[in-house]
Design a protein around this motif. Sequence first.
Motif, PDB file in Angstrom:
ATOM      1  N   GLY A   9       3.736 -64.089  -5.572  1.00 15.51           N
ATOM      2  CA  GLY A   9       4.934 -64.089  -6.400  1.00 15.51           C
ATOM      3  C   GLY A   9       4.641 -64.076  -7.874  1.00 15.51           C
ATOM      4  O   GLY A   9       5.501 -63.769  -8.683  1.00 15.51           O
ATOM      5  N   ARG A  10       3.418 -64.418  -8.231  1.00  7.24           N
ATOM      6  CA  ARG A  10       3.097 -64.496  -9.649  1.00  7.24           C
ATOM      7  C   ARG A  10       2.937 -63.119 -10.276  1.00  7.24           C
ATOM      8  O   ARG A  10       2.799 -62.996 -11.477  1.00  7.24           O
ATOM      9  N   HIS A  11       2.878 -62.031  -9.451  1.00  5.50           N
ATOM     10  CA  HIS A  11       2.808 -60.693 -10.028  1.00  5.50           C
ATOM     11  C   HIS A  11       4.020 -60.425 -10.904  1.00  5.50           C
ATOM     12  O   HIS A  11       3.930 -59.724 -11.919  1.00  5.50           O
ATOM     13  N   THR A  12       5.157 -60.971 -10.540  1.00  2.88           N
ATOM     14  CA  THR A  12       6.369 -60.791 -11.330  1.00  2.88           C
ATOM     15  C   THR A  12       6.219 -61.431 -12.696  1.00  2.88           C
ATOM     16  O   THR A  12       6.591 -60.851 -13.723  1.00  2.88           O
ATOM     17  N   HIS A  13       5.622 -62.628 -12.735  1.00  4.58           N
ATOM     18  CA  HIS A  13       5.411 -63.310 -14.012  1.00  4.58           C
ATOM     19  C   HIS A  13       4.438 -62.529 -14.889  1.00  4.58           C
ATOM     20  O   HIS A  13       4.586 -62.467 -16.109  1.00  4.58           O
ATOM     21  N   LEU A  14       3.417 -61.929 -14.268  1.00  2.56           N
ATOM     22  CA  LEU A  14       2.456 -61.130 -15.026  1.00  2.56           C
ATOM     23  C   LEU A  14       3.148 -59.952 -15.695  1.00  2.56           C
ATOM     24  O   LEU A  14       2.955 -59.683 -16.884  1.00  2.56           O
ATOM     25  N   THR A  15       3.988 -59.254 -14.932  1.00  4.76           N
ATOM     26  CA  THR A  15       4.683 -58.078 -15.474  1.00  4.76           C
ATOM     27  C   THR A  15       5.647 -58.461 -16.581  1.00  4.76           C
ATOM     28  O   THR A  15       5.690 -57.827 -17.642  1.00  4.76           O
ATOM     29  N   SER A  16       6.416 -59.511 -16.368  1.00  6.47           N
ATOM     30  CA  SER A  16       7.403 -59.919 -17.377  1.00  6.47           C
ATOM     31  C   SER A  16       6.731 -60.399 -18.654  1.00  6.47           C
ATOM     32  O   SER A  16       7.186 -60.092 -19.767  1.00  6.47           O
ATOM     33  N   SER A  17       5.623 -61.151 -18.516  1.00  9.55           N
ATOM     34  CA  SER A  17       4.911 -61.624 -19.705  1.00  9.55           C
ATOM     35  C   SER A  17       4.355 -60.453 -20.506  1.00  9.55           C
ATOM     36  O   SER A  17       4.434 -60.426 -21.739  1.00  9.55           O
ATOM     37  N   THR A  18       3.803 -59.480 -19.800  1.00  7.62           N
ATOM     38  CA  THR A  18       3.253 -58.308 -20.480  1.00  7.62           C
ATOM     39  C   THR A  18       4.341 -57.546 -21.215  1.00  7.62           C
ATOM     40  O   THR A  18       4.155 -57.113 -22.365  1.00  7.62           O
ATOM     41  N   LEU A  19       5.500 -57.377 -20.586  1.00  8.24           N
ATOM     42  CA  LEU A  19       6.604 -56.649 -21.221  1.00  8.24           C
ATOM     43  C   LEU A  19       7.123 -57.378 -22.454  1.00  8.24           C
ATOM     44  O   LEU A  19       7.399 -56.757 -23.486  1.00  8.24           O
ATOM     45  N   LEU A  20       7.253 -58.694 -22.360  1.00 13.98           N
ATOM     46  CA  LEU A  20       7.758 -59.460 -23.497  1.00 13.98           C
ATOM     47  C   LEU A  20       6.821 -59.359 -24.696  1.00 13.98           C
ATOM     48  O   LEU A  20       7.255 -59.125 -25.832  1.00 13.98           O
ATOM     49  N   ILE A  21       5.520 -59.542 -24.456  1.00 10.71           N
ATOM     50  CA  ILE A  21       4.551 -59.461 -25.556  1.00 10.71           C
ATOM     51  C   ILE A  21       4.512 -58.045 -26.119  1.00 10.71           C
ATOM     52  O   ILE A  21       4.458 -57.847 -27.341  1.00 10.71           O
ATOM     53  N   GLY A  22       4.572 -57.048 -25.227  1.00 12.15           N
ATOM     54  CA  GLY A  22       4.565 -55.660 -25.687  1.00 12.15           C
ATOM     55  C   GLY A  22       5.774 -55.336 -26.544  1.00 12.15           C
ATOM     56  O   GLY A  22       5.651 -54.666 -27.582  1.00 12.15           O
ATOM     57  N   MET A  23       6.962 -55.785 -26.149  1.00 10.36           N
ATOM     58  CA  MET A  23       8.178 -55.543 -26.932  1.00 10.36           C
ATOM     59  C   MET A  23       8.086 -56.226 -28.295  1.00 10.36           C
ATOM     60  O   MET A  23       8.496 -55.654 -29.324  1.00 10.36           O
ATOM     61  N   PHE A  24       7.559 -57.429 -28.316  1.00 14.10           N
ATOM     62  CA  PHE A  24       7.406 -58.151 -29.586  1.00 14.10           C
ATOM     63  C   PHE A  24       6.513 -57.372 -30.552  1.00 14.10           C
ATOM     64  O   PHE A  24       6.821 -57.239 -31.742  1.00 14.10           O
ATOM     65  N   LEU A  25       5.410 -56.845 -30.052  1.00 14.82           N
ATOM     66  CA  LEU A  25       4.487 -56.098 -30.907  1.00 14.82           C
ATOM     67  C   LEU A  25       5.083 -54.768 -31.344  1.00 14.82           C
ATOM     68  O   LEU A  25       4.838 -54.303 -32.459  1.00 14.82           O
ATOM     69  N   ILE A  26       5.862 -54.126 -30.468  1.00 14.48           N
ATOM     70  CA  ILE A  26       6.504 -52.852 -30.825  1.00 14.48           C
ATOM     71  C   ILE A  26       7.517 -53.056 -31.943  1.00 14.48           C
ATOM     72  O   ILE A  26       7.588 -52.288 -32.902  1.00 14.48           O
ATOM     73  N   ILE A  27       8.311 -54.121 -31.833  1.00 18.17           N
ATOM     74  CA  ILE A  27       9.317 -54.401 -32.864  1.00 18.17           C
ATOM     75  C   ILE A  27       8.652 -54.643 -34.210  1.00 18.17           C
ATOM     76  O   ILE A  27       9.155 -54.227 -35.262  1.00 18.17           O
TER      77      ILE A  27
END
Length: 761
Positions: free
Chosen positions: A461-479
């Motif tokens: 189940g932690r694969h979901t947390h991995l994906t969401s964490s990566t997306l959040l950090i990626g969006m922060f850096l893109i902004i």
Amino acid sequence: MIMFFLVGLLVHVIFFISIFDIYFTSPLVHGMAPQVSPLPPPASRLLLVVADGLRADSLYKPDANGSTRAPYLRSVMEETGSWGVSHTRVPTESRPGHVALIAGFYEDVSAVAKGWKENPVEFDSVFNESRHTWCWGSPDILPMFAKGASGDHVYTYTYPAEREDFASTDASRLDTWVFDEVKSFLQSARVNSSLMSSLQKDQNVFFLHLLGIDTNGHAHRPMSQEYLENIRLVDSGVKELVSMVEDLFDNDGRTAYVFTSDHGMTNWGSHGAGHPSETLTPLLVWGAGVHTAQRVTEPQKYSDGYLQEWQLEGLRRVDVNQADIAPLMSSLIGVPIPLNSVGVLPLQYLNNSDQFKAESMYSNAIQILEQFKVKMAQKKETTLSFLFTPYQLVSTVEIELLTISLCRSLIGHALEGLSYYHTYDRFFLGCSVVLGFTGWTSYVVLVILKTHAIHGRTHEGRHTHLTSSTLLIGMFLIIQRSPVTYYIYCLLPVPVWYSVLKDCYCVCLPQVVSFFYRAMLTVGLAVLSLWPLLSGLYSKAKMLHVAVCAYVPTSTHSSLQLKQGLPLLNQMISWTTLGSSLFVPLLSSTRLFHRLLSIFLSLTATYLLLSTGSEALFPPVLSWLMFVWINIEQEAIFDPASVYCFLTVFNPFIMGGLMMWKVIIPFIIVMCTFETIQLWKCHHILHHYLVLLSSSLHPSFLQHFFFLVQDYGSWLDIGTSISHYVIVMSMTIFLMLLSLMTHILTSRRVSLWRTRKMHFP
């Protein structure tokens, strides 16, 4: 295991690259508006002479007979010009010294990526702002300023690089070449109307780079006859050159002259660090717009004792920072101050109206403030508004009412602000890298524990947390429109910590086992019970411990001969000594020789217990040899004479590589001996566990050295901090490569030709 090492290698490469984004980015910014005083300048042209490697005391201090080595320049100080000491900054090398003089800023640390040979970022300079600049001198210095010039108005004339030879019998011929070329150039102007027309215009610069003194200092030392005679040659050359220039322009009084040096030199012929002999350089300014010699009767503010030593107590001394010379030259000929300059105009040298001084100082303040504004705008543009913390500076209304003293205050605050914005992201990136460090360390520990633990369930189940964490950090850096490398440093900890948390049950394994088997707690308590004994008696028991270990083999041998068996006390001493041999030195002082002595005593005690004869003499002899080696290397930290058998023309990469190979050779000899002594199978087992152990332990050391990396100081200091970081980071890889090399050296043979096969009937 192969995949583990490949991933580890990738992580280490990322960690290594990170220091260049965190510590070694260029502080230079672009897009500022040029600033220049609206009043007419006092000079139409400037002659800049830089005597490379000239110490202040070598020029100013009279010789043993009380006479000066440079009579013409001494007369300038006493009659027609102003003088002082130019204080350089480390690294005291030729390229950063000339950049500070001509461009007004100090070492751009991003040049480490270019081997300190050139500046990787284009920059403005007095030469670039001039109408025309003619340069003569070394091919190592002049092309740098021509490359950064906008247009074709900087002309360079250089000799071949092969002439810069430390083994040359007399390097003063380099300076003779420069003087001869300049004389020929000035003479040709009399018959070349086009050239003469260009020379007659204002805002022209003539630059002479004289490398002979520096080369003679490296080859023969600054106290040598060659070095001192080279100073006399330069003095007479400058005298003749000034006469020719004044004659060419009909003594119009519109020529300003600056004589200085890029750095000094130690008594043993090196430079690069911060010793006064390296940082104190002469500065003489005379001609149009410059104060003539100022006699003083009261004691001057300088307490270094040099005025008395140089017999110059009666002449006003005006010291400057090296970067201050750039705005001084700009104000004399009326060109904009170099856009990236951080120098402060030394008004004491100017012989002009108060209005001119005020306007020049105001232009200087606004020029530095422009850099601050651009730097702030760049950082504000790439930072979310609610996260942006601005540096507080004076308001625009106050800027319009600046006096000279307020200008100086504004310059100081603006420079602090530049440093603030340049290091703005350092904390954020440092935290990301530290998370990567700790995550990798934890993961390696788990890999080792998993080889001895019962495998449990993974948590899909932690694969979901991995994906969401990566997306959040990626969006922060893109902004925030962060650079590509920021994504690597910030996203790397995510999969690493995911792998750690996925198998985190291993971390709790000892606690779980101790819940069912209480005897496990005895191990920890037994270790803790030794602490008071070790901490209280350690300082008094070093030598006694070695003496006891020397006695134990004799006692054991006697007991066995008498068929009384192994004494229990001897056995306990032996195992205790073995178990504590690597831990006990950590309790000693961290002073270099104290710690090395502690390591020697601790390991020697163990070696004595494992010895049966004269082999016990090996550790003391080896340790003594190591101490001698350390002392020899301390006396010559980086002496270029060590590589003179291979080359004498300065090349930092080849010289550094040869010095590094010199250091590695003893390691190879020791490892080859180790390879020969050990049984091959045992060696493979030892090697496997040694690599795993270092893989798990050294990332924690790596974090420590990551924060010790410095982007200031001499090239030696900067390079040493990087080297320490790389050495600790590469410890595992170095161990494997060294083991492979020694195995090849001790067990392989290369045949240069095939042996003919003999067939017998």
